[in-house]
Design a protein around this motif. Structure first.
Motif, PDB file in Angstrom:
ATOM      1  N   VAL B 125      10.183   3.850   4.936  1.00  0.00           N
ATOM      2  CA  VAL B 125       9.618   4.420   3.704  1.00  0.00           C
ATOM      3  C   VAL B 125       9.746   5.947   3.692  1.00  0.00           C
ATOM      4  O   VAL B 125       9.715   6.588   4.745  1.00  0.00           O
ATOM      5  CB  VAL B 125       8.123   4.005   3.611  1.00  0.00           C
ATOM      6  CG1 VAL B 125       7.410   4.703   2.469  1.00  0.00           C
ATOM      7  CG2 VAL B 125       7.994   2.495   3.472  1.00  0.00           C
ATOM      8  N   ASN B 159       1.110   3.271   0.964  1.00  0.00           N
ATOM      9  CA  ASN B 159       2.561   3.347   0.770  1.00  0.00           C
ATOM     10  C   ASN B 159       3.337   2.498   1.767  1.00  0.00           C
ATOM     11  O   ASN B 159       4.550   2.614   1.863  1.00  0.00           O
ATOM     12  CB  ASN B 159       3.019   4.805   0.869  1.00  0.00           C
ATOM     13  CG  ASN B 159       2.601   5.604  -0.351  1.00  0.00           C
ATOM     14  OD1 ASN B 159       3.023   5.302  -1.461  1.00  0.00           O
ATOM     15  ND2 ASN B 159       1.752   6.581  -0.154  1.00  0.00           N
ATOM     16  N   CYS B 160       2.621   1.670   2.518  1.00  0.00           N
ATOM     17  CA  CYS B 160       3.256   0.863   3.559  1.00  0.00           C
ATOM     18  C   CYS B 160       3.737  -0.462   2.962  1.00  0.00           C
ATOM     19  O   CYS B 160       3.027  -1.090   2.177  1.00  0.00           O
ATOM     20  CB  CYS B 160       2.236   0.601   4.661  1.00  0.00           C
ATOM     21  SG  CYS B 160       2.841  -0.468   5.959  1.00  0.00           S
ATOM     22  N   THR B 161       4.946  -0.867   3.343  1.00  0.00           N
ATOM     23  CA  THR B 161       5.475  -2.144   2.835  1.00  0.00           C
ATOM     24  C   THR B 161       5.101  -3.303   3.764  1.00  0.00           C
ATOM     25  O   THR B 161       5.512  -4.440   3.522  1.00  0.00           O
ATOM     26  CB  THR B 161       7.008  -2.086   2.712  1.00  0.00           C
ATOM     27  OG1 THR B 161       7.546  -1.772   3.996  1.00  0.00           O
ATOM     28  CG2 THR B 161       7.458  -1.038   1.715  1.00  0.00           C
ATOM     29  N   LEU B 162       4.365  -2.995   4.815  1.00  0.00           N
ATOM     30  CA  LEU B 162       3.922  -4.001   5.803  1.00  0.00           C
ATOM     31  C   LEU B 162       5.111  -4.792   6.367  1.00  0.00           C
ATOM     32  O   LEU B 162       5.031  -5.986   6.601  1.00  0.00           O
ATOM     33  CB  LEU B 162       2.888  -4.957   5.177  1.00  0.00           C
ATOM     34  CG  LEU B 162       1.558  -4.303   4.747  1.00  0.00           C
ATOM     35  CD1 LEU B 162       0.701  -5.280   3.964  1.00  0.00           C
ATOM     36  CD2 LEU B 162       0.795  -3.762   5.931  1.00  0.00           C
ATOM     37  N   CYS B 163       6.203  -4.055   6.581  1.00  0.00           N
ATOM     38  CA  CYS B 163       7.416  -4.713   7.094  1.00  0.00           C
ATOM     39  C   CYS B 163       7.299  -5.020   8.587  1.00  0.00           C
ATOM     40  O   CYS B 163       8.053  -5.837   9.117  1.00  0.00           O
ATOM     41  CB  CYS B 163       8.643  -3.852   6.817  1.00  0.00           C
ATOM     42  SG  CYS B 163       8.680  -2.301   7.745  1.00  0.00           S
TER      43      CYS B 163
END
Lengths: 96, 434
Positions: B125, B159-163
């Motif tokens: 990100v 803002n984290c996509t938790l990928c």
């Protein structure tokens, strides 16, 4: 639910879906990163030159380019003949 | 309301981990008092830790701040909560306060984080870096800045996509997405309010063109451009990456201006602008620097000499009130101003403009006290009820104020104020033991 240390993102993802704008933001950065790096593969460029090639506002190019500089994808080259704009190039030791 | 989970006991609660709060905490801790230092940001060090150099000595700000911050962080009598806020304080009796402290999740176990930055490298990100005042990006898994204390990663969950890339990269498995808010009930004998200040938002003066004109920046953005941990490879215009050679400063942006609700002088803008002008002349030897001012207030020790030094270096000082800033097609800026000495309106072109933004109170601390009234002054800073005899005293017995929470002041005065608050707190605590 058993939560394994080192794999906790999955746990939160089940409880809290990722907002669409966050995934869109990631897609945008991935795309712009690819475009900037591809443009620089063709040769060193200044911010206005990159903005022209990518058809993006110069301030947006600077923001993304400086992020790539910070993350180690890009490095600073020479300054132009007018002592106004620096050229930027792909970092010689490759990827972050 | 949910019952707080844990009860903690300390002698003093210090609210705010900037230089004033830090100074109070270290003095009290050195006297043997147990201190809880609560900081809302991810790092202690306040605004000073983000500065380039300090006036009038031009000492490196980080070189002064980091040893101090390190001493605070390592002191056995100080416990630090970062990403935490005091939400409520009740005075139960003399020398008895109860505070509710909300610890927000960092999603990283700080004790296990080595600061290796592998999570940062793995994170895909890119979002705006608030510690670089929006000039560059940062990752969602990030160390706030290189000299942060604690120097540990944090996850920007919004803002984290938790990928999960950060977790896979972390060698100590210190990232923990199961963390949640935690509330503590903290029992203390005294409180020091060191909540600092915020900078004026120049969007409130639309005629100065901030945000619309990309080469109009704030003084804090220029501070970051001048710092060794700068966002760019050198000093550049954010609008197009050009190296500027004709920079203007607009003093009193949001200070001494009733129209924006802040009629008072911010005390630091003249001197930090003069400092930045000197640093810019060093970094860009061919650049012209012009400072548009109403009055230069060089009141402190060595300040007037510092001002004279800037004049000798070639910084141009124009006594003028800037009315409007507009942008040309090439990104240059036209400043329309009243030349006060000649009494005429003039225009001047610069390729970059720095708005010397003023100091405003961090509001809301008075609302934290639930059964006592923390009085504020007419400008919403914490009121000093006995300013001459006991400058750290507030309207609540046992609650003291340190640093810019009480009004605009520079770094030496903030440290002095922090020292005064710790001395008065000690005196109050000693009375409890008599």
């Amino acid at each position: 639910m058993e939560i394994e240390k080192g794999k906790t993102a999955k746990y939160l993802k089940e409880k809290r879906p990722v907002p669409k704008q966050v995934t869109e933001q990631l897609k945008y950065f991935t795309k712009i990163k690819k475009n900037i790096l591809n443009a620089l593969k063709e040769g060193d460029k200044t911010v206005p030159q990159l903005a022209e090639v990518l058809n993006l506002p110069k301030d947006e190019v600077l923001f993304q380019l400086m992020s790539l500089l910070k993350y180690g994808f890009v490095e600073t080259g020479e300054i132009d003949d007018m002592d106004e704009f620096f050229y930027y190039k792909i970092k010689s030791n490759g990827k972050n | 309301m949910q019952e707080p989970k844990k009860i903690l006991k300390y002698d003093v609660l210090v609210i705010g981990g900037g230089i004033a709060g830090g100074e109070s905490a270290i003095n009290l801790a050195n006297l043997g008092y147990k201190v809880l230092l609560v900081e809302k940001e991810l790092s202690i060090g306040g605004k000073m830790i983000l500065l380039s150099k300090v006036f009038p000595t031009l000492d490196c700000a980080a070189c002064i701040t980091t040893p101090k911050v390190s001493e605070i962080a390592r002191h056995p009598n100080i416990t630090i909560f970062t990403s935490a806020e005091v939400t409520e304080i009740t005075k139960k009796d003399e020398h008895q306060f109860e505070a509710i402290v909300l610890q927000k999740p960092r999603y990283v176990n700080v004790a296990d984080c080595t600061g290796c930055q592998l999570c940062e490298q793995a994170c895909p990100v890119n979002v705006t870096d608030e510690y670089q005042y929006g000039l560059v990006g940062r990752k969602a898994a990030y160390i706030p800045f290189s000299i942060a204390s604690p120097r540990a990663a944090a996850i920007d969950i919004d803002n984290c996509t938790l990928c999960g890339a950060c977790e896979r990269a972390c060698p100590t498995k210190c990232i923990d997405f199961t963390q949640t808010d935690e509330e503590y009930l903290v029992k203390v004998k005294s409180v020091v309010v060191a909540t600092g200040f915020k900078l004026f938002d120049p969007l409130k003066i639309p005629r100065y063109g901030f945000d619309k004109c990309k080469n109009v920046i704030t003084s804090m953005q220029m501070e970051r451009e001048l710092a060794p941990t700068r966002p760019f490879n050198t000093i550049l215009r954010p609008g197009d990456g050009k190296m500027p050679d004709n920079i203007a400063y607009v003093l009193c942006t949001g200070s001494r201006d009733k129209s924006v609700g802040n009629p008072i002088c911010s005390q630091i803008c003249c001197m930090y602008s003069i400092k930045q002008a000197q640093l810019l002349m060093g970094a860009l030897p061919m650049a012209d620097i012009t400072i548009y001012y109403l009055h230069i207030r060089a009141f402190g020790k060595g300040f007037n000499e510092f001002y004279a030094q800037a004049q000798d270096m070639g910084v141009e000082f124009v006594k003028g009130k800037v009315g409007k800033i507009s942008e040309k097609e090439n990104g240059n800026l036209i400043l329309r101003y009243e030349d006060i000495e000649e009494g005429v309106v003039k225009e001047a072109e610069h390729d970059m403009v720095v708005l010397s933004v003023g100091v405003l109170p961090n509001q809301g601390i008075d609302e934290v006290f639930d059964n006592q009234k923390l009085q504020l002054d007419p400008f919403h800073f914490v009121n000093q009820s006995d300013i001459l005899a006991s400058p750290a005293k507030t309207s609540i017995e046992g609650v003291f104020v340190a640093g810019t929470a009480s009004g605009p002041m520079d770094i030496p005065d903030s440290i002095l104020s922090g020292g005064a608050a710790s001395a008065e707190t000690t005196s109050y605590l000693r009375r409890a033991n008599q």
